[in-house]
Design a protein around this motif. Structure first.
Motif, short mmCIF file in Angstrom:
data_model
loop_
_atom_site.label_atom_id
_atom_site.label_comp_id
_atom_site.label_asym_id
_atom_site.label_seq_id
_atom_site.Cartn_x
_atom_site.Cartn_y
_atom_site.Cartn_z
N ARG A 155 11.05 -0.79 -3.62
CA ARG A 155 10.56 -0.46 -4.96
C ARG A 155 9.38 -1.33 -5.37
O ARG A 155 8.42 -0.85 -5.99
CB ARG A 155 11.70 -0.61 -5.97
CG ARG A 155 11.33 -0.22 -7.38
CD ARG A 155 12.55 -0.05 -8.25
NE ARG A 155 12.20 0.56 -9.54
CZ ARG A 155 13.09 1.11 -10.36
NH1 ARG A 155 14.37 1.15 -10.01
NH2 ARG A 155 12.70 1.64 -11.50
N ARG A 215 6.82 8.72 -5.38
CA ARG A 215 7.34 7.44 -5.88
C ARG A 215 8.86 7.46 -5.96
O ARG A 215 9.52 6.44 -5.76
CB ARG A 215 6.72 7.16 -7.25
CG ARG A 215 7.43 6.12 -8.12
CD ARG A 215 7.30 4.74 -7.56
NE ARG A 215 7.85 3.74 -8.47
CZ ARG A 215 8.17 2.50 -8.12
NH1 ARG A 215 7.99 2.11 -6.88
NH2 ARG A 215 8.64 1.65 -9.01
N ARG A 241 0.84 1.90 -5.42
CA ARG A 241 0.34 2.88 -6.38
C ARG A 241 -0.51 2.27 -7.50
O ARG A 241 -0.83 2.96 -8.48
CB ARG A 241 1.52 3.67 -6.96
CG ARG A 241 2.29 4.40 -5.89
CD ARG A 241 3.53 5.13 -6.37
NE ARG A 241 4.34 5.53 -5.24
CZ ARG A 241 4.10 6.61 -4.50
NH1 ARG A 241 3.10 7.40 -4.80
NH2 ARG A 241 4.88 6.88 -3.46
N ILE A 272 7.18 10.18 -14.12
CA ILE A 272 6.26 10.53 -13.05
C ILE A 272 5.15 11.43 -13.60
O ILE A 272 5.41 12.35 -14.38
CB ILE A 272 7.00 11.28 -11.91
CG1 ILE A 272 8.14 10.43 -11.37
CG2 ILE A 272 6.02 11.66 -10.80
CD1 ILE A 272 7.71 9.14 -10.70
N ASP A 318 6.29 -0.54 -3.29
CA ASP A 318 5.78 0.76 -3.70
C ASP A 318 4.96 0.67 -4.98
O ASP A 318 3.99 1.41 -5.17
CB ASP A 318 6.95 1.73 -3.90
CG ASP A 318 6.51 3.18 -4.05
OD1 ASP A 318 6.33 3.85 -3.03
OD2 ASP A 318 6.30 3.61 -5.20
N GLU A 319 5.32 -0.24 -5.87
CA GLU A 319 4.52 -0.44 -7.09
C GLU A 319 3.12 -0.91 -6.73
O GLU A 319 2.13 -0.48 -7.34
CB GLU A 319 5.21 -1.47 -8.00
CG GLU A 319 6.49 -0.96 -8.65
CD GLU A 319 7.20 -2.03 -9.45
OE1 GLU A 319 6.71 -3.19 -9.43
OE2 GLU A 319 8.23 -1.74 -10.09
#
Length: 894
Positions: free
Chosen positions: A222, A110, A229, A122, A225-226
């Motif tokens: 960003r 991440r 995940r 993390i 990417d959220e």
């Protein structure tokens, strides 16, 4: 610059070290049962399967790392300010002495989506820790002339514009001059030479597409990417303008979630259980696209990302619907089975039904639930009125269960499943005697000379479109239908005759004879036409009514699914009589159009899902589960994904959602309402939420595809159709002003059009700084124009050693560098550097409801160059206001 050169040297050495380690690991034998000291026979098969999967994953990862060793270098610090250098791999990792690495898909990966100076908590094996990014360089590694390089690499700097390094290898060699380090001569020669010769440029330089492919970034931004995940069991709708990376995000998320190594512990336990479809988690997914061209496009991108994919996992809905409707749902007619006939052009529905499908489905669902329950009430009352004490008691008990269920169907089915054994005994006791009575008329008629041969000929002449008697229960009896399908020849004729006698018996007892257009009614008419007297079967019919009541009540869980097609046709018949939903006119009893089949499939899949989640019902059914319940379970997958979701109707999306395993309920859909190219497509987030309850809508707005001028033109198109576009330009990218779209007018003659296109294509070649021709697509308004356009254009392309290739029905033809010609309806989701849209004035005439959307979709396929060609002197009236933004030709490079 010395620091940057040091990083470049370290990175190039790392590329080679990781690739070499991956090659060595490929030569390892791998783990097997033979490597274990003790093997438990009870678990040996499961352990062996796990070992095979690990070996396959190791091979896949190593093959990927050999060609793409790493995609980023990070310097990160923890909350104690301890720094470490981490190389981010695209997939798994290999042990390499002195090099720390982690997969981008892992929790720590991440950090690769963050900018220098940003931090985040993390999850790592030891718990949660805070990290922030100090330095970041991203790579596009490859081997050129036997040497590793990154072309390009991007250095990100805290609170500063990123810098693009065109080649790490050239940076080390010092073969080119760095921007800002030019000598006096270079300065005197002028700024143009600085940009042409500079090895480093401010901002992220967008890569030019030279082939027809999906531009998949290795690292997401960003916000993307959220989404990547989010937990596995999330239902996600990613909505945004063209070029915002919706499909890329979907592909990257699928790559992460099919690999159990990157799932949370609870998620791993969930997917390691036996799935409802009996597939391993890595194989338990399905993705839908609206067109075959997009399916192939995405399939190639998935393969490059290391996702094992075959045609069963990546589907066009139209094809998938037809296949499952034939088998396993057994809805459509085949050579050996009666059923519905799909008529794609049937004018069955009213015009506004397709645009109001949720209300249409809800009207049907309310009708069929009431019809199903009322039928059970009738049967329970009939059983309760029996002179037999046991039968009467069973009827009263069922009536009480119906009252207690308070219209909750699965609750009622659960109670009936608990009483099914007794009800079946009652039905079986009556059935054997009645079967003998129904056979006697055929024995009697057989004495009439020529009757049996005439009967066989008549039955053979009956159309399969003969209406079914909607009061007969034979269509609801799985055993009866299976037996009927398995009979052939004379035995089948005898069975059909017996069914006609059954219909007569029930008709005499109930006071309603079989309809004249039913198969039974036609056979009875055939008998009387031969001067034969129909038998009196009233007393048999009275017994059959009791038998049918017990049988229907016992089989209610089966009929709830298998009777859906029959209940739909009752609904259609009733609504046509009232002038609702359906158009007047002739209609075959078995004919359905695609939207009707969507409705029936959704009803089956959603009702099967509802039954599956009722634990009490499933326990009571035991091994006596309906065949359609098992068929629906076999279709479910751990993950369901839908690209260009707004082209699908809410019913189609809801059916797709019903294919998600009930444990994971993982659904990912992406789309853009402004790009909807179907009348029936989903139009709002309300419809998406209806189709996928609990969906998390995630808008993304940063567009990475188009130049500023093309993005502005596309925004103007959207505004003209009453839509709003919230796209944003990426802050980090090098200023990409681009060129205005060009307009060619008066191009009705094919030769004039071909000459205009050839001239514009030459201009594109001149404007490309590296001299490499980018990917180019020609979009036309009609499939029939593809070959003629290619024939007219190709002689004019010969001097550029180029070729135009017609791609009928969206099929990809030709070689990588060819100019492809498509009907615009097939290009949803694709991207090219240059697009020419031809014949838009015809779309305005022939498809006025969707013209502006076709134009918007066509225009947004272009990243850098867009050309519009019309036969007349101006653009169509609806978009004429945009002519001031268009130019006649692209300028030659200065």
């Amino acid at each position: 610059m010395d620091k940057l050169r040091q990083v470049a040297e370290e990175a190039l050495n790392t590329f080679g070290a990781i690739a070499d380690a991956a090659t060595l690991r490929l030569q390892e034998k791998g783990i097997s049962l033979g490597s274990l000291a003790v093997v438990n026979e009870a678990t040996a098969e499961s352990i062996a399967k796990d070992m095979r999967e690990r070996n396959a994953q190791r091979v896949s990862d190593c093959l990927h790392l050999r060609r793409e060793p790493t995609i980023a270098r990070l310097v990160v610090a923890d909350d104690d300010d301890r720094e470490e250098v981490i190389y981010i791999s695209p997939v798994g990792t290999v042990d390499t002495r002195g090099i720390k690495s982690c997969s981008y898909l892992s929790p720590k990966g991440r950090l690769a989506a963050l900018r220098p100076g940003d931090g985040e908590e993390i999850h790592i094996p030891g718990g949660k820790r805070w990290f922030y990014v100090v330095e970041k360089v991203t790579f596009q590694p490859g081997e050129w002339s036997g040497e590793w390089d990154s072309r390009p690499a991007v250095e990100f700097r805290e609170q500063e514009t990123p810098r693009t390094i065109k080649s790490l290898r050239e940076l080390l060699r010092g073969g080119l001059v760095l921007e800002g380090e030019q000598d006096a001569l270079a300065a005197w020669l002028g700024s143009d030479d600085e940009y042409e010769n500079g090895l480093i440029e401010d901002g992220i330089v967008k890569e030019t597409l030279t082939a027809m492919q999906l531009r998949v970034k290795q690292l997401l931004d960003r916000y993307q990417d959220e989404i990547l995940r989010l937990p596995l069991d999330t239902r996600i709708a990613v909505l945004g303008p063209p070029g915002t990376g919706k499909t890329t995000t979907m592909i990257k998320r699928l790559r992460r979630t099919v690999d159990v190594r990157h799932l949370e512990e609870a998620e791993q336990e969930l997917v390691m259980e036996a799935s409802q479809s009996s597939l391993d988690h890595a194989d338990s997914w399905i993705m839908f696209t609206p067109t075959e061209l997009l399916r192939l496009y995405v399939k190639e991108a998935l393969g490059k990302q290391g996702v094992p994919v075959h045609d069963q996992r990546l589907q066009v809905w139209d094809d998938y619907r037809r296949e499952i409707a034939k088998r396993p749902l057994n809805l459509l007619r085949t050579a050996v089975r009666r059923g519905l006939v799909l008529k794609s052009d049937a004018g069955i529905l009213q015009a506004d039904t397709l645009t109001n499908q949720t209300a249409w489905f809800e009207a049907f669902d309310a009708f069929q639930r009431e019809d199903f329950a009322s039928q059970l009430v009738v049967e329970a009352e009939r059983l309760a009125a029996s002179q037999d004490a046991r039968q009467a008691l069973a009827g009263r008990q069922v009536k009480g269960a119906i009252d207690r269920s308070a219209e909750r169907v699965t609750v009622l089915l659960s109670e009936l499943a608990g009483r099914s054994a007794e009800l079946r005994e009652i039905a079986a006791g009556i059935g054997q005697e009645s079967r003998v009575d129904l056979q006697r008329p055929l024995d009697s008629f057989a004495r009439s000379p020529g009757f049996l041969d005439a009967l066989a000929e008549f039955v053979g002449s009956l159309s399969a479109d003969a209406e079914d008697d909607l009061d007969d229960d034979t269509e609801d009896e799985d055993d009866e239908v299976e037996n009927q399908n398995s009979l052939v020849g004379r035995r089948q004729i005898a069975d059909i005759f017996r069914r006609a006698m059954r219909a007569r018996a029930i008709g005499q007892a109930s006071g309603r004879a079989p309809g004249a257009n039913t198969r039974a009614g036609k056979i009875l008419a055939f008998i009387t036409a031969r001067g034969l007297e129909l038998p009196d079967l009233r007393r048999v019919g009275e017994r059959l009514l009791i038998q049918r009541a017990a049988s229907r009540l016992a089989r209610a869980p089966h009929a709830w699914l298998s009777g859906l097609s029959l209940r739909y046709r009752k609904f259609r018949r009733a609504m046509r009589a009232e002038g609702q939903w359906y158009a007047p006119g002739p209609l075959g009893a078995q004919d359905v159009q695609p939207a009707e089949l969507d409705l029936i499939i959704l009803a089956i899949l959603s009702q099967a899902r509802e039954m599956t989640t009722n634990v009490t019902l499933m326990v009571r059914l035991g091994d006596n589960r309906p065949a359609l319940l098992e068929a629906a379970a076999e279709l479910r997958r751990n993950q369901v994904l839908v690209d260009e979701a707004t082209d699908f109707s809410p019913l189609q999306l809801a059916a797709m959602r019903a294919l998600a395993d009930t444990r994971t309920d993982a659904v990912f859909i992406s789309g853009d309402f402004n790009q909807r190219l179907t009348i029936w497509g989903s139009r709002s987030t309300d419809e998406l939420e209806w189709a996928v309850p609990g969906v998390k809508v995630s808008p993304i707005s940063v567009t990475y595809r188009q130049s500023r001028k093309l993005a502005a033109f596309a925004g103007s198109l959207a505004q003209l159709q009453g839509a709003t576009v919230t796209e944003q330009s990426p802050e980090d990218f090098k200023d990409n002003e681009g060129w205005n779209p060009v307009l060619g007018t008066g191009l009705a003659d094919p030769d004039d059009l071909a000459e205009w296109l050839a001239e514009r294509i030459r201009e594109i070649g001149v404007l490309m700084s590296d001299g490499v021709m980018p990917s180019i697509a020609l979009l036309v308004d009609d499939e029939g124009k593809l070959d003629d356009l290619a024939a007219a254009l190709n002689p004019r392309l010969e001097e550029m050693n180029m070729r135009a290739v017609a791609c009928p029905r969206g099929l990809v033809k030709g070689q990588e560098g060819d100019i492809r010609i498509f009907d615009v309806q097939h290009v949803k989701g694709l991207e090219f550097e240059a697009v020419f849209f031809i014949g838009i004035e015809n779309l305005a005439i022939h498809k006025p409801d969707l013209f502006d959307r076709y134009l918007y979709v066509g225009a947004t396929r272009a990243a850098t160059f867009l050309g519009l060609a019309v036969a007349g002197d101006h653009l169509p009236e609806g978009i004429r206001a945009l002519e001031s933004d268009l130019i006649n030709r692209w300028p030659a490079r200065m």
